[in-house]
Design an enzyme around this catalytic site. Structure first.
Site, mmCIF file in Angstrom:
data_model
loop_
_atom_site.group_PDB
_atom_site.id
_atom_site.type_symbol
_atom_site.label_atom_id
_atom_site.label_comp_id
_atom_site.label_asym_id
_atom_site.label_seq_id
_atom_site.Cartn_x
_atom_site.Cartn_y
_atom_site.Cartn_z
ATOM 1 N N PRO A 5 36.876 20.024 35.039
ATOM 2 C CG PRO A 5 36.090 22.161 35.533
ATOM 3 C CD PRO A 5 37.031 21.111 36.023
ATOM 4 N N GLY A 21 36.274 15.557 29.345
ATOM 5 C CA GLY A 21 35.551 14.741 28.378
ATOM 6 C C GLY A 21 34.452 13.885 28.960
ATOM 7 C CE LYS A 22 32.887 16.117 34.377
ATOM 8 N NZ LYS A 22 34.074 16.940 34.104
ATOM 9 C CG HIS A 27 60.626 39.785 37.743
ATOM 10 N ND1 HIS A 27 60.280 40.210 39.005
ATOM 11 C CD2 HIS A 27 59.829 38.705 37.495
ATOM 12 C CE1 HIS A 27 59.325 39.434 39.495
ATOM 13 N NE2 HIS A 27 59.030 38.515 38.580
ATOM 14 C CD GLU A 28 59.412 37.279 33.614
ATOM 15 O OE1 GLU A 28 59.453 36.033 33.684
ATOM 16 O OE2 GLU A 28 58.554 37.957 34.207
ATOM 17 C CG ASP A 88 56.543 35.617 40.623
ATOM 18 O OD1 ASP A 88 55.961 34.936 39.762
ATOM 19 O OD2 ASP A 88 57.334 36.540 40.363
#
Length: 644
Positions: A242, A245-246, A462-463, A538
């Protein structure tokens, strides 16, 4: 550039037409087909009912009294005038009297003289001074008045009928109308085309445009092909994800060739009543043939083009199959010389009926893929043509950090940046606006969430674990941004995008992605000794990568070089593998993930100082850009972005 679908000509047409000649104006009040007969019959019924009703109610409301009462009133001298026609008598009293039967008082009355009466009526009337008139006492409306009054509801009916016909375009609901057949397509006259979409409005899919160039050339120069005996493919199937650009491509082919373009969604042909879809398909193809050369575009053709026999319907004659059969029949009816080309689009070419994709129907399948870096840059330039850009905007860099985004995604990105500039009351869109719009599109909008300090610190670690492992792992995608600002459903986000377009992934690269995805959970275990629910997303990524490595891409010695699992994630897990094979796949997935998790924990323990530095910087500034993140971690970028 506007990519909106052109409006429909009339509500009874399930397709939209662009570039077709315009219909001649119809004379006001003129109805199509046999609608006049229905109007005439209704008018006659209304006239008869109105005339009878008015005639009945126009007789007056004078009471009918007995002849005895009438004789008594004559004897008392209370009758002023009478009118007689045969034995029927109408009269008027001098003074009102009470009606002995209906109650109330009356002055005018009616009665009937018995045939056997011998009461010398004339002498009594003459002696009491009663005037015998030659005109009825109770005057009735004339025939002309009754006729005029009965025509009023007919006039109202005609006006309402004309309004309904104008609003509905002469269509009555149902299969060809519940009360009549749908009128056939009307002849059309010339109209100049305006604002057609062309290949200049399409970018990023040059190889697909090359596939369609011969279609445009045939529509522009059909005689050259006919002299050579060449026939154009009767149908072109555009397949791809999707947003690639069809639909835009199909409109561009029609606009480039300057031919009429009819577009419809396949679902618009389906109705509850069987036969409506097939009828609409016939009308659409008939309309396209009238203005040939032309293009018919059917979007989401998998709605009606699924392989027959696999649906839940127990009958082979349901509406969907009849519509598909009609499309196949119409395409078979093309001789190749009509100049009518059918273009269809689908996201699921694998489930289409084989009769659609055989030679002679949709015999050319064109895959429309997401654009590469150069294509994304061209698409961004098209969608920012009417947006004032600040000098600091670098569309080349923006194309580099948006891998995998389709043309629709990039159009949305440019629009979001323009909306941000309007909210900030700026005259131009800046690079910061585009960057923030990219974060909003990819990560979600910022949330105002007050977290406890302990949760905020845990999120920072965590990040930082994700980011540090992405910096340390050879071949991993470089880290672009780290933030602990809540966005969407996430409490924090680490953005990583590849340096170059990747079309094939090695086992080392996939293991690196697993290690990076497990970095958040590993950091929580290294620092706190426990893990939380923050790693849910994750773990989903890790599971999908490990399943693909073992079950689809042959990266496990125990499973071997075979594809043991379906490629479609929507299918039931394990349908194509034996139970013993599934057990081996599960154990191999666990082995790969456990090995990657141990390596992630080991690297974070070895570089604990860098992990603490990144987490502390995040707690202070909440967001770290690429350069700052690498500087704080003390890691030098091993490669620079390519300038091609």
């Amino acid at each position: 550039m506007s990519d909106a679908a052109p409006p429909r000509k009339a509500p009874d047409q399930p397709w939209r037409a662009e570039g077709t000649p315009e219909e001649p104006p119809r004379r006001p009040g003129r109805l199509r087909g046999g609608k006049w007969w229905g109007l005439l019959a209704t008018a006659v019924v209304v006239f008869v009912l109105a005339y009878v009703g008015l005639h009945y109610f126009g007789q007056g409301n004078e009471p009918t009294i007995s002849y005895t009462e009438f004789s008594r009133q004559v004897g008392e001298g209370n009758v002023a005038t009478i009118y007689s026609k045969g034995d029927a008598i109408q009269g008027q009293l001098k003074n009102p009297r009470s009606d002995p039967e209906g109650g109330g008082q009356y002055t005018k009355f009616k009665t009937q003289r018995p045939a056997f009466a011998d009461d010398r009526l004339w002498q009594n009337l003459n002696s009491h001074g009663v005037t015998v008139t030659a005109r009825p006492v109770v005057q009735e409306r004339s025939l002309t008045a009754n006729l005029l009054m009965s025509l009023i509801p007919i006039a109202v009916l005609v006006v309402v009928w004309l309004l309904v016909q104008r609003r509905l375009g002469g269509m009555l609901p149902g299969a060809g109308g519940l009360f009549g057949r749908r009128s056939p397509p009307r002849p059309v006259g010339p109209r100049p085309d305006t604002e057609r979409t062309t290949f200049a409005d399409v970018a990023g899919i040059d190889e697909v445009k090359g596939e369609l160039d011969d279609v445009v050339d045939f529509l522009e120069h059909p005689d050259v092909y006919r002299r050579m005996g060449a026939k154009l493919p009767r149908g072109v199937l555009l397949s791809g994800p999707p947003g690639t650009g069809k639909t835009l491509l199909a409109r561009a082919v029609a606009g480039e060739a300057g031919v009429p373009f009819f577009s419809a969604s396949a679902s618009e042909f389906i109705e509850m009543i069987v036969g409506v879809g097939a009828s609409r398909v016939r009308e659409l193809f008939a309309e396209a043939r009238k203005v040939a050369p032309s293009i018919i575009f059917i979007d989401e053709i998998d709605t009606i083009g699924r392989a027959r026999g696999g649906s839940s319907s127990m009958s082979g004659h349901d509406e969907r199959e009849q519509t598909l059969n009609q499309i196949l029949t119409e395409m078979d009816g093309f001789s190749g010389a009509e100049g009518v080309i059918v273009i269809a689009a689908t996201n699921r070419a694998d489930i289409l009926d084989p009769a659609l994709t055989r030679p002679g129907r949709f015999d050319r399948v064109v895959t429309v893929s997401p654009p590469d870096r150069g294509g994304r840059e061209s698409i961004l330039r098209i969608h920012t043509r009417e947006i004032p850009l600040a000098p600091d905007v670098d569309l080349t860099q923006m194309a580099r950090v948006t891998p995998g985004m389709t043309g629709a995604d990039l159009a949305n990105l440019a629009n979001e940046a323009a909306l941000l500039a309007v909210k900030r009351k700026q005259e131009q869109v800046t690079g910061a606006d585009l960057s923030e719009a990219l974060e909003k599109v990819q990560l979600g909008a910022e949330r105002t969430l007050i977290m406890p300090e302990e949760d905020r610190r845990r999120t920072a670690y965590h990040e930082s674990g994700h980011a540090l492992l992405g910096m340390l792992q050879p071949g991993a995608d470089p880290v672009r941004k780290i933030t602990i600002v809540p966005r969407g459903r996430a409490l924090g986000v680490t953005m990583s995008t590849p340096e170059v377009e990747r079309y094939a992934h090695s086992e080392e690269y996939l293991r690196g992605r697993i290690i990076g995805a497990l970095g958040g959970m590993a950091a929580e275990e290294v620092v706190y000794g426990v893990v939380t629910t923050g790693a849910e997303n994750d773990l989903e990524q890790v599971t999908n990568i490990a399943r693909g490595m073992v079950g689809r891409w042959g990266m496990s010695e125990r499973v071997g070089r075979l594809s043991a699992l379906p490629s479609d994630a929507q299918q039931a897990y394990g349908l194509s593998a034996a139970p013993q094979t599934l057990d081996v796949i599960d154990s191999e997935m666990r082995r790969i993930v456990d090995e990657c998790y141990e390596e992630a924990c080991r690297k974070l323990r070895d570089h604990r100082g860098r992990l603490d530095a990144l987490a502390q910087a995040l707690l202070e500034s909440e967001t770290l850009e690429e350069a700052d993140a690498y500087r704080i971690a003390g890691i030098t970028r091993l490669s620079k972005p390519s300038e091609d």
